[in-house]
Design a protein around this motif. Structure first.
Motif, short mmCIF file in Angstrom:
data_model
loop_
_atom_site.label_atom_id
_atom_site.label_comp_id
_atom_site.label_asym_id
_atom_site.label_seq_id
_atom_site.Cartn_x
_atom_site.Cartn_y
_atom_site.Cartn_z
N LEU A 5 0.84 -1.21 0.00
CA LEU A 5 0.00 0.00 0.00
C LEU A 5 0.87 1.25 0.00
O LEU A 5 1.87 1.33 0.72
CB LEU A 5 -0.88 0.04 1.25
CG LEU A 5 -1.83 -1.13 1.48
CD1 LEU A 5 -2.48 -1.02 2.86
CD2 LEU A 5 -2.90 -1.15 0.39
N ASP A 6 0.46 2.21 -0.81
CA ASP A 6 1.10 3.53 -0.83
C ASP A 6 -0.01 4.52 -0.49
O ASP A 6 -0.86 4.83 -1.33
CB ASP A 6 1.70 3.78 -2.22
CG ASP A 6 2.18 5.22 -2.42
OD1 ASP A 6 2.16 6.01 -1.45
OD2 ASP A 6 2.57 5.54 -3.56
N CYS A 7 -0.02 4.97 0.76
CA CYS A 7 -1.10 5.84 1.24
C CYS A 7 -0.70 7.30 1.07
O CYS A 7 0.06 7.84 1.88
CB CYS A 7 -1.41 5.54 2.70
SG CYS A 7 -1.72 3.79 3.02
N ILE A 12 -5.15 5.97 -2.02
CA ILE A 12 -4.34 4.81 -1.60
C ILE A 12 -4.11 3.97 -2.86
O ILE A 12 -5.07 3.57 -3.52
CB ILE A 12 -5.07 3.96 -0.55
CG1 ILE A 12 -5.37 4.79 0.71
CG2 ILE A 12 -4.23 2.73 -0.19
CD1 ILE A 12 -6.23 4.05 1.74
N LYS A 13 -2.84 3.78 -3.19
CA LYS A 13 -2.51 2.88 -4.28
C LYS A 13 -2.25 1.51 -3.66
O LYS A 13 -1.50 1.42 -2.68
CB LYS A 13 -1.25 3.35 -5.03
CG LYS A 13 -1.47 4.43 -6.08
CD LYS A 13 -1.81 5.79 -5.52
CE LYS A 13 -0.63 6.44 -4.81
NZ LYS A 13 -0.97 7.80 -4.27
N TRP A 14 -2.84 0.44 -4.20
CA TRP A 14 -2.64 -0.89 -3.62
C TRP A 14 -2.27 -1.88 -4.70
O TRP A 14 -2.60 -1.69 -5.87
CB TRP A 14 -3.89 -1.36 -2.87
CG TRP A 14 -5.10 -1.60 -3.74
CD1 TRP A 14 -6.08 -0.70 -4.04
CD2 TRP A 14 -5.43 -2.82 -4.43
NE1 TRP A 14 -7.01 -1.28 -4.87
CE2 TRP A 14 -6.64 -2.58 -5.12
CE3 TRP A 14 -4.84 -4.08 -4.53
CZ2 TRP A 14 -7.27 -3.56 -5.90
CZ3 TRP A 14 -5.47 -5.06 -5.31
CH2 TRP A 14 -6.66 -4.79 -5.98
N LEU A 101 8.03 9.96 3.42
CA LEU A 101 8.47 8.59 3.18
C LEU A 101 8.23 8.14 1.75
O LEU A 101 8.95 7.29 1.23
CB LEU A 101 7.77 7.64 4.17
CG LEU A 101 8.39 7.63 5.56
CD1 LEU A 101 7.49 6.90 6.55
CD2 LEU A 101 9.78 6.98 5.52
N ASP A 102 7.22 8.70 1.09
CA ASP A 102 7.01 8.34 -0.31
C ASP A 102 8.18 8.85 -1.15
O ASP A 102 8.66 8.15 -2.06
CB ASP A 102 5.66 8.87 -0.83
CG ASP A 102 5.44 10.36 -0.59
OD1 ASP A 102 6.24 11.00 0.14
OD2 ASP A 102 4.45 10.89 -1.13
N ARG A 103 8.68 10.02 -0.82
CA ARG A 103 9.85 10.55 -1.54
C ARG A 103 11.07 9.67 -1.29
O ARG A 103 11.83 9.35 -2.20
CB ARG A 103 10.15 11.99 -1.07
CG ARG A 103 9.03 12.96 -1.38
CD ARG A 103 9.29 14.32 -0.71
NE ARG A 103 10.52 14.95 -1.18
CZ ARG A 103 11.08 16.02 -0.59
NH1 ARG A 103 10.50 16.55 0.48
NH2 ARG A 103 12.19 16.54 -1.07
N LEU A 121 10.99 12.60 -10.02
CA LEU A 121 9.88 13.55 -10.06
C LEU A 121 8.58 12.79 -9.83
O LEU A 121 8.29 11.83 -10.54
CB LEU A 121 9.85 14.26 -11.42
CG LEU A 121 11.11 15.04 -11.78
CD1 LEU A 121 11.06 15.52 -13.23
CD2 LEU A 121 11.28 16.24 -10.84
N ASP A 122 7.82 13.21 -8.83
CA ASP A 122 6.59 12.52 -8.45
C ASP A 122 5.41 13.48 -8.59
O ASP A 122 5.40 14.56 -8.00
CB ASP A 122 6.71 12.02 -7.01
CG ASP A 122 5.57 11.08 -6.61
OD1 ASP A 122 4.46 11.21 -7.15
OD2 ASP A 122 5.80 10.23 -5.74
N PHE A 123 4.41 13.06 -9.38
CA PHE A 123 3.27 13.94 -9.68
C PHE A 123 2.01 13.41 -9.02
O PHE A 123 1.23 12.67 -9.62
CB PHE A 123 3.08 14.06 -11.19
CG PHE A 123 4.31 14.62 -11.85
CD1 PHE A 123 4.47 15.98 -12.00
CD2 PHE A 123 5.34 13.77 -12.25
CE1 PHE A 123 5.63 16.50 -12.56
CE2 PHE A 123 6.51 14.28 -12.81
CZ PHE A 123 6.64 15.65 -12.96
K K Z 1 2.96 9.81 -4.06
#
Ligand code: K
Ligand code: ATP
Ligand code: PAU
Length: 249
Positions: A5-7, A12-14, A101-103, A121-123
């Motif tokens: 999971l990426d919250c 939330i991406k799962w 933490l996502d970075r 680069l995160d969009f």
């Molecule tokens: K993100």
């Protein structure tokens, strides 16, 4: 099976992986904990043995979600935590725990895949840029509003900017000066985003010449991929880093 999971702040991406972590059984994007449970319950033969997650939400929101997962699937979630150094990358923040933490995970994934200097680069809701040098040193980065925030600020703080999602999508089919409100706003915001990207590329070139890899990730990466043809679009970059930070025990 493994649940990842990426919250983020909005979604939330799962995804669910086979126990050997080689193949993806299912994946999706949801806007709430309950929608996540619903999605997971539709997967046939779901047997979760392990769960790892990264969250940029509050500790309370994150523990609410992990409690739901425990109650619904009897699986304990392992959460990515901040680190000063991991997998050859050194956190560049003055206070390493403050770096999103996502970075951090996207950088771990990027540095691993690039095996050298990279610009990540995160969009998403926010747009972020992070610079990792060839020796793994994180030079720092930038945070700015993403497309959803830019357009919503305009909608919220003006009286005459109002339009729907479908019109917004159509407006981005071209980037010539807008002749309607929706075109003017959507194209204006996208040009801001593209300008940001070009500035990051210039900075990376000033540090490393041509010796670096650009990674694009996040839900809106496709909006800028056209202006960086050399970039690697890696939608699951955060998950690549998550697997590194939270290996199966
Ligand atoms: K993100
Ligand atoms: N299938 C999808 N579901 C939801 N959003 C999507 C999807 N595909 C693209 N997007 C776009 O992605 C953006 C959200 O990005 P993403 O899901 O990476 O981040 P987030 O979780 O909202 O935010 P962040 O990670 O910055 O906290 C939105 O602008 C949305 O328009
Ligand atoms: C910048 C976001 C919102 C991007 O998702 C996230 O990484 C975050 O909440 N970071 C904490 C602040 C920081 O990274 O400095």
């Amino acid at each position: 099976m493994i649940l990842e999971l990426d919250c983020g702040n909005s979604f939330i991406k799962w995804r669910v992986l086979e126990a050997n972590a080689r193949s993806v059984v299912g994946e999706g994007v949801v806007d709430s904990d309950l929608a996540l449970l619903d999605d997971l319950k539709t997967l046939k033969g779901l047997a979760l043995k392990f769960c790892r997650l990264v969250s940029v939400r509050t500790a309370d929101e994150t523990s609410e979600l992990t409690a739901l997962l425990k109650a619904s699937f009897n699986v304990s979630a392992v959460c990515a935590v901040p680190a000063r150094e991991m997998s050859g990358v050194r956190n560049g923040y003055e206070d390493f725990e403050r770096l999103g933490l996502d970075r951090w995970l996207a950088m771990l994934g990027g540095f691993h895949l690039a095996a050298g200097a990279c610009l990540v680069l995160d969009f998403g809701t926010a747009v972020t840029a992070d610079f990792v040098a060839r020796d793994g040193g994180h030079l720092g980065g930038f945070i700015c509003p993403g497309m959803p925030l830019m357009r919503n600020q305009l909608r919220t703080h003006t009286r005459k900017i109002r339009y729907g999602d479908r019109a917004a999508e159509r407006a981005l089919e071209s980037l010539i000066p807008g002749r309607t409100t929706v075109e003017a706003v959507e194209r204006g915001c996208l040009l801001m985003l593209q300008g940001f990207v070009l500035t990051q590329l210039e900075l990376a070139r000033s540090y490393w010449g041509k010796e670096f890899v650009v990674f694009l990730t996040g839900g809106d990466a496709a909006l800028v991929s056209g202006i960086v043809p050399e970039a690697r679009v890696v939608p699951d970059l955060v998950f690549v880093g998550l697997a590194m930070a939270c290996p199966l025990s």
